[in-house]
Design an enzyme around this catalytic site. Structure first.
Site, short mmCIF file in Angstrom:
data_model
loop_
_atom_site.label_atom_id
_atom_site.label_comp_id
_atom_site.label_asym_id
_atom_site.label_seq_id
_atom_site.Cartn_x
_atom_site.Cartn_y
_atom_site.Cartn_z
N SER A 116 0.99 -1.26 -0.35
CA SER A 116 0.01 -0.10 -0.04
C SER A 116 0.99 1.01 0.30
O SER A 116 2.28 0.60 -0.05
CB SER A 116 -0.49 -0.37 1.20
OG SER A 116 -0.33 -0.17 2.63
N CYS A 117 0.08 2.91 -0.11
CA CYS A 117 1.15 3.44 0.02
C CYS A 117 0.30 4.15 1.68
O CYS A 117 -0.91 4.34 1.65
CB CYS A 117 0.84 4.53 -0.89
SG CYS A 117 1.35 4.13 -2.95
N GLY A 118 1.07 4.52 2.76
CA GLY A 118 0.61 5.50 3.51
C GLY A 118 1.59 4.45 5.25
O GLY A 118 1.80 3.63 4.63
N VAL A 119 0.31 4.99 5.39
CA VAL A 119 0.17 4.52 7.20
C VAL A 119 -0.10 2.85 6.75
O VAL A 119 -0.95 1.98 6.13
CB VAL A 119 -0.67 4.68 7.72
CG1 VAL A 119 -0.74 4.27 9.34
CG2 VAL A 119 0.29 6.04 7.88
#
Length: 205
Positions: free
Chosen positions: A106-109
């Site tokens: 994923s992208c991010g947290v």
């Protein structure tokens, strides 16, 4: 029972003259722990649905297993933990491969545990307001700084704008984080039209 790969949430869709409350579909992001026998190996973010294929691909591409026949079975302990049983005579030194970090598709947290970690160091936002016209220009400003995207059409981007928060393509995880920290989450901004996934009260008009 395995989680669904998508989740329907209520949003506000705005354009230059009106706003409409509608339902929208976002991709689900959840953590998956991979174990070999009884030893934890890694945690990855994924959209639920093809977990066994994901685990097999990870083990082979990382060189943890050298061939598919080194794998005997994959057992599900629950929605978020899969245990790999090795073929007879195959051993893996998990300590050699263990990662003290999240691997991510994923992208991010990453994951609910990460949301809790963010909350430990990031207090909820103070009250703020944003003008509708500011949001209308964000996509244009972002594109002005994306010459590679203009040339290839092949790169994602996220941006942090003064007094607006993050402009990202929303997932269920992004919505959860924005709601918990009091952020304004806007997506699919195209000219006068955009979707508000969290923090509608931050808009000034």
């Amino acid at each position: 029972m395995l989680s669904e790969p998508v989740r329907t949430i209520p949003i506000v869709r705005r354009n230059a003259t009106e706003k409409t409350r509608v339902n929208d579909t976002v991709a689900v992001e959840e953590p998956l722990e991979i174990r070999i026998e009884e030893s934890p190996l890694a945690v990855t973010m994924r959209t639920p649905g093809q977990d066994r294929d994901l685990v097999i691909g990870f083990l082979l591409t990382e060189g943890i297993l050298l061939a598919p026949n080194e794998l005997n079975s994959i057992r599900s302990l629950n929605d978020s933990v899969l245990t790999v049983q090795l073929a007879q005579g195959v051993t893996v030194d998990t300590a050699r491969f263990q990662r003290n970090m999240f691997i991510s598709s994923s992208c991010g947290v990453c994951g609910k545990a990460s949301i809790e970690a963010v909350q430990l160091v990031a207090a909820p936002c103070k009250e703020f307001k944003v003008n509708h016209g500011v949001i209308r220009q964000l996509t244009r400003v972002l594109r002005d700084h994306q010459p590679t995207f203009d040339a290839t059409g092949g790169l994602h981007a996220a941006a942090l704008f003064d007094l607006t928060g993050e402009l990202i393509t929303p997932s269920s995880l992004a919505v959860d984080l924005a709601e918990s920290l009091g952020l304004l989450l806007v997506g699919f901004s195209r000219g006068d039209t955009f979707n508000i996934y969290a923090g509608e009260h931050h808009l000034a008009d």
